[in-house]
Design a protein around this motif. Sequence first.
Motif, PDB file in Angstrom:
ATOM      1  N   VAL A   7      -0.901 -16.796 -31.235  1.00 28.84           N
ATOM      2  CA  VAL A   7      -0.919 -16.267 -32.606  1.00 28.84           C
ATOM      3  C   VAL A   7      -2.234 -16.652 -33.295  1.00 28.84           C
ATOM      4  O   VAL A   7      -2.818 -15.844 -34.024  1.00 28.84           O
ATOM      5  CB  VAL A   7       0.304 -16.765 -33.400  1.00 28.84           C
ATOM      6  N   GLU A   8      -2.713 -17.857 -33.048  1.00 28.51           N
ATOM      7  CA  GLU A   8      -4.037 -18.235 -33.570  1.00 28.51           C
ATOM      8  C   GLU A   8      -5.119 -17.299 -33.001  1.00 28.51           C
ATOM      9  O   GLU A   8      -6.007 -16.846 -33.721  1.00 28.51           O
ATOM     10  CB  GLU A   8      -4.357 -19.688 -33.215  1.00 28.51           C
ATOM     11  N   TRP A   9      -5.028 -17.028 -31.711  1.00 27.82           N
ATOM     12  CA  TRP A   9      -5.987 -16.134 -31.047  1.00 27.82           C
ATOM     13  C   TRP A   9      -5.965 -14.737 -31.669  1.00 27.82           C
ATOM     14  O   TRP A   9      -7.002 -14.098 -31.834  1.00 27.82           O
ATOM     15  CB  TRP A   9      -5.626 -16.081 -29.561  1.00 27.82           C
ATOM     16  N   LEU A  10      -4.750 -14.295 -32.037  1.00 23.76           N
ATOM     17  CA  LEU A  10      -4.573 -12.944 -32.578  1.00 23.76           C
ATOM     18  C   LEU A  10      -5.103 -12.817 -34.000  1.00 23.76           C
ATOM     19  O   LEU A  10      -5.427 -11.705 -34.436  1.00 23.76           O
ATOM     20  CB  LEU A  10      -3.074 -12.605 -32.559  1.00 23.76           C
ATOM     21  N   THR A  11      -5.203 -13.935 -34.711  1.00 24.90           N
ATOM     22  CA  THR A  11      -5.552 -13.909 -36.138  1.00 24.90           C
ATOM     23  C   THR A  11      -6.703 -14.875 -36.402  1.00 24.90           C
ATOM     24  O   THR A  11      -6.550 -15.860 -37.127  1.00 24.90           O
ATOM     25  CB  THR A  11      -4.331 -14.298 -36.993  1.00 24.90           C
ATOM     26  N   PRO A  12      -7.871 -14.580 -35.833  1.00 27.05           N
ATOM     27  CA  PRO A  12      -8.979 -15.545 -35.881  1.00 27.05           C
ATOM     28  C   PRO A  12      -9.681 -15.563 -37.241  1.00 27.05           C
ATOM     29  O   PRO A  12      -9.329 -14.799 -38.144  1.00 27.05           O
ATOM     30  CB  PRO A  12      -9.927 -15.014 -34.800  1.00 27.05           C
ATOM     31  N   ASP A  13     -10.678 -16.428 -37.360  1.00 29.17           N
ATOM     32  CA  ASP A  13     -11.538 -16.458 -38.549  1.00 29.17           C
ATOM     33  C   ASP A  13     -11.940 -15.044 -38.944  1.00 29.17           C
ATOM     34  O   ASP A  13     -12.242 -14.207 -38.087  1.00 29.17           O
ATOM     35  CB  ASP A  13     -12.819 -17.255 -38.243  1.00 29.17           C
ATOM     36  N   ASN A  14     -12.001 -14.821 -40.238  1.00 28.59           N
ATOM     37  CA  ASN A  14     -12.338 -13.476 -40.708  1.00 28.59           C
ATOM     38  C   ASN A  14     -13.004 -13.579 -42.076  1.00 28.59           C
ATOM     39  O   ASN A  14     -13.175 -14.686 -42.606  1.00 28.59           O
ATOM     40  CB  ASN A  14     -11.063 -12.618 -40.779  1.00 28.59           C
ATOM     41  N   ASP A  15     -13.389 -12.424 -42.637  1.00 26.99           N
ATOM     42  CA  ASP A  15     -13.981 -12.421 -43.981  1.00 26.99           C
ATOM     43  C   ASP A  15     -13.008 -13.045 -44.982  1.00 26.99           C
ATOM     44  O   ASP A  15     -11.794 -12.869 -44.859  1.00 26.99           O
ATOM     45  CB  ASP A  15     -14.272 -10.972 -44.423  1.00 26.99           C
ATOM     46  N   PRO A  16     -13.560 -13.703 -46.005  1.00 23.17           N
ATOM     47  CA  PRO A  16     -12.679 -14.372 -46.973  1.00 23.17           C
ATOM     48  C   PRO A  16     -11.705 -13.407 -47.654  1.00 23.17           C
ATOM     49  O   PRO A  16     -10.610 -13.817 -48.042  1.00 23.17           O
ATOM     50  CB  PRO A  16     -13.655 -14.969 -47.994  1.00 23.17           C
ATOM     51  N   ASP A  17     -12.088 -12.146 -47.792  1.00 24.58           N
ATOM     52  CA  ASP A  17     -11.214 -11.184 -48.467  1.00 24.58           C
ATOM     53  C   ASP A  17     -10.484 -10.264 -47.482  1.00 24.58           C
ATOM     54  O   ASP A  17      -9.975  -9.212 -47.869  1.00 24.58           O
ATOM     55  CB  ASP A  17     -12.019 -10.351 -49.469  1.00 24.58           C
ATOM     56  N   HIS A  18     -10.435 -10.664 -46.222  1.00 18.78           N
ATOM     57  CA  HIS A  18      -9.692  -9.882 -45.224  1.00 18.78           C
ATOM     58  C   HIS A  18      -8.292 -10.451 -45.056  1.00 18.78           C
ATOM     59  O   HIS A  18      -8.102 -11.662 -44.991  1.00 18.78           O
ATOM     60  CB  HIS A  18     -10.417  -9.918 -43.874  1.00 18.78           C
ATOM     61  N   TRP A  19      -7.316  -9.556 -44.986  1.00 17.85           N
ATOM     62  CA  TRP A  19      -5.937  -9.971 -44.743  1.00 17.85           C
ATOM     63  C   TRP A  19      -5.472  -9.521 -43.362  1.00 17.85           C
ATOM     64  O   TRP A  19      -5.581  -8.341 -43.023  1.00 17.85           O
ATOM     65  CB  TRP A  19      -4.993  -9.351 -45.780  1.00 17.85           C
ATOM     66  N   ASP A  20      -4.920 -10.459 -42.589  1.00 18.97           N
ATOM     67  CA  ASP A  20      -4.114 -10.094 -41.425  1.00 18.97           C
ATOM     68  C   ASP A  20      -2.679  -9.916 -41.893  1.00 18.97           C
ATOM     69  O   ASP A  20      -2.131 -10.795 -42.582  1.00 18.97           O
ATOM     70  CB  ASP A  20      -4.143 -11.218 -40.369  1.00 18.97           C
ATOM     71  N   LEU A  21      -2.083  -8.802 -41.510  1.00 20.71           N
ATOM     72  CA  LEU A  21      -0.652  -8.589 -41.742  1.00 20.71           C
ATOM     73  C   LEU A  21       0.043  -8.844 -40.426  1.00 20.71           C
ATOM     74  O   LEU A  21      -0.007  -7.996 -39.515  1.00 20.71           O
ATOM     75  CB  LEU A  21      -0.385  -7.164 -42.218  1.00 20.71           C
ATOM     76  N   ILE A  22       0.639 -10.012 -40.293  1.00 19.24           N
ATOM     77  CA  ILE A  22       1.178 -10.426 -38.996  1.00 19.24           C
ATOM     78  C   ILE A  22       2.615  -9.951 -38.845  1.00 19.24           C
ATOM     79  O   ILE A  22       3.466 -10.233 -39.697  1.00 19.24           O
ATOM     80  CB  ILE A  22       1.125 -11.961 -38.838  1.00 19.24           C
ATOM     81  N   GLU A  23       2.856  -9.257 -37.768  1.00 18.93           N
ATOM     82  CA  GLU A  23       4.213  -8.792 -37.468  1.00 18.93           C
ATOM     83  C   GLU A  23       5.100  -9.993 -37.140  1.00 18.93           C
ATOM     84  O   GLU A  23       4.761 -10.802 -36.277  1.00 18.93           O
ATOM     85  CB  GLU A  23       4.164  -7.845 -36.253  1.00 18.93           C
ATOM     86  N   GLY A  24       6.204 -10.119 -37.844  1.00 19.44           N
ATOM     87  CA  GLY A  24       7.145 -11.203 -37.538  1.00 19.44           C
ATOM     88  C   GLY A  24       7.988 -10.873 -36.331  1.00 19.44           C
ATOM     89  O   GLY A  24       8.041  -9.732 -35.866  1.00 19.44           O
ATOM     90  N   GLN A  25       8.646 -11.913 -35.793  1.00 20.84           N
ATOM     91  CA  GLN A  25       9.565 -11.750 -34.659  1.00 20.84           C
ATOM     92  C   GLN A  25      10.776 -12.647 -34.879  1.00 20.84           C
ATOM     93  O   GLN A  25      10.634 -13.758 -35.380  1.00 20.84           O
ATOM     94  CB  GLN A  25       8.901 -12.151 -33.338  1.00 20.84           C
ATOM     95  N   GLY A  26      11.940 -12.184 -34.468  1.00 22.43           N
ATOM     96  CA  GLY A  26      13.127 -13.015 -34.484  1.00 22.43           C
ATOM     97  C   GLY A  26      13.462 -13.510 -35.873  1.00 22.43           C
ATOM     98  O   GLY A  26      13.246 -12.825 -36.874  1.00 22.43           O
ATOM     99  N   SER A  27      14.011 -14.716 -35.942  1.00 25.69           N
ATOM    100  CA  SER A  27      14.357 -15.358 -37.207  1.00 25.69           C
ATOM    101  C   SER A  27      14.512 -16.839 -36.944  1.00 25.69           C
ATOM    102  O   SER A  27      15.002 -17.237 -35.886  1.00 25.69           O
ATOM    103  CB  SER A  27      15.677 -14.793 -37.752  1.00 25.69           C
ATOM    104  N   LEU A  28      14.120 -17.651 -37.918  1.00 26.17           N
ATOM    105  CA  LEU A  28      14.352 -19.094 -37.788  1.00 26.17           C
ATOM    106  C   LEU A  28      15.828 -19.417 -37.636  1.00 26.17           C
ATOM    107  O   LEU A  28      16.186 -20.503 -37.191  1.00 26.17           O
ATOM    108  CB  LEU A  28      13.820 -19.822 -39.027  1.00 26.17           C
TER     109      LEU A  28
END
Lengths: 331, 331
Positions: B201-222
Amino acid sequence: MIDAPYLLFLGDAPDPLAAKVAQGIRDWRPDMAIGQLRLDGCRADMHLPDMDIPAAVDAGAKTLVIGVANRGGVISQAWKAVLIEALEAGMDIASGLHNLLRDEPDLVAAADKAGRTLHDVRVPTVKYPIADGKRRTGKRCLAVGTDCSVGKMYTALAMEREMHARGMKATFRATGQTGILITGGGVPLDAVIADFMAGSVEWLTPDNDPDHWDLIEGQGSLFHASYSGVTMALIHGGQADALILCHEPTRTHMRGLPDYDLPTLEDLRDTALHLARRVNPDVAVVGISVNTAALSEDAATVLLAEIEERMGLPTVDPFRQGAVRLVDALT
Amino acid sequence: MIDAPYLLFLGDAPDPLAAKVAQGIRDWRPDMAIGQLRLDGCRADMHLPDMDIPAAVDAGAKTLVIGVANRGGVISQAWKAVLIEALEAGMDIASGLHNLLRDEPDLVAAADKAGRTLHDVRVPTVKYPIADGKRRTGKRCLAVGTDCSVGKMYTALAMEREMHARGMKATFRATGQTGILITGGGVPLDAVIADFMAGSVEWLTPDNDPDHWDLIEGQGSLFHASYSGVTMALIHGGQADALILCHEPTRTHMRGLPDYDLPTLEDLRDTALHLARRVNPDVAVVGISVNTAALSEDAATVLLAEIEERMGLPTVDPFRQGAVRLVDALT
């Protein structure tokens, strides 16, 4: 499955923690370890006779067990020379390393030529089910930690030893390579595919006699950014009736994560209990296990009393004091 | 990576939820789906033209995408006949199923003979790192749910669509086979080895522009006994700045677990926030996404207002209303 007795290979272990596989075997199945082999720069010592390969073979060693985590995920050439010598001298090799023996062509070739076996205990050999969350018969105890490598496996093994001494029905359930090497079976949980983690724990701790206890080896920590998912699967797959909190009081940050403080025992208690109630509403936190190896006897005694007073739970170091009070807390 | 356009194979889907892969493609990349193929007993419908294989080839379909979860984890003979016909007619096949296309000798033989490709998007093709928990630049939003299949992927995709409409920098980050089939990339998280989940998940959402948003798809449930470990890895690996709570209000028990009630939104909020603060102390729960597909327009309006009043957070159904207010809540 793995032929004993063992020669414990400590390699170039950078610190004693890196040799926790060897230490576990040394402490819990001392009869199975007849010697140790250390390379230059090794900073671990099992206080077993130092042996080279010919001496180990003379002493009757059947298997060289890699008792140390390797640096950088690569089996170095310095290791290779020893491992190939062991195979050629008639020994098997057992390993819990991520990088598999079977993926090293020179080791495979040497094993084939000598007719020896390479045991990679980290690799799952079972097709685990997806967890169904159904209540199972029998009792289960799970060790959860403020961090990785704080004594969760020791705690479970010490409780099993005490319970067997009392004639109770109890089974240590290994979830890591050390535990598997010690007991010959278990689930290499950190190598299981994500979807099947909780199911593998259910598989490991099936229906049992009403008065039988599984002592489930914990892994990671709910508070460890790298491995918390593994711990979560243990909490939901393990369906614990009793939780033991495990802690190492001199740790200044989470293992491998310099930016992360340890959580408090209170936070661990509340967080783990809340999550564990999801699968077993009757679960309770029954005791605390503190690894005081880095403290003097006096300092340990003071600290254990302080924690016991603060938390209102039996608090022991099972390595120093045994697990009598933790087992008392189960019953 | 996967040639478009697609023929969506719905097989013998027992209910619409089983076809969520097809539904996701239909809703988010409608230009890529030119038809559907349904077998007897299929209870899903994408409202696309029904086509057999010759008709799909005539219409220009390049790839048959398996848009349905199969029963019992086995690719049935009824499916096989259609899949082999597709390969022989010149189409590739793409699948996110656990049981891989590449493990079916008759499919492999037919693909080889026809010179076509079998895409198993569920299989990780990257050697992911172990998570290091270090703070990354850029912003991240993660959808967490009271249960599986409550609309987490939809929520993230709807937010991405709204953000792009506003000219914001945003990237949907797929963590499941549907998302990967839709976007052509991502991490098949439930197939990742336990130790590497958070790292992937860290690999999928690396460093980016300060105003860039990753919208991460959730999975399962706690709170889902089978899959909570996967969710935990998303929370710690995702390092979210913003959490969106996702809920399906007519669910009477956790998906696949008849003995388990759904948690409350309050419990989800408090539990997820506490765990997420571990890796990002500034994280906040910013909104609630409710899947009201099973409710009338009026009933949905009443329910959304009730939840918004109770929780004190913007509460919308992004499918009915768009994600305007959720995106407003980020800024």
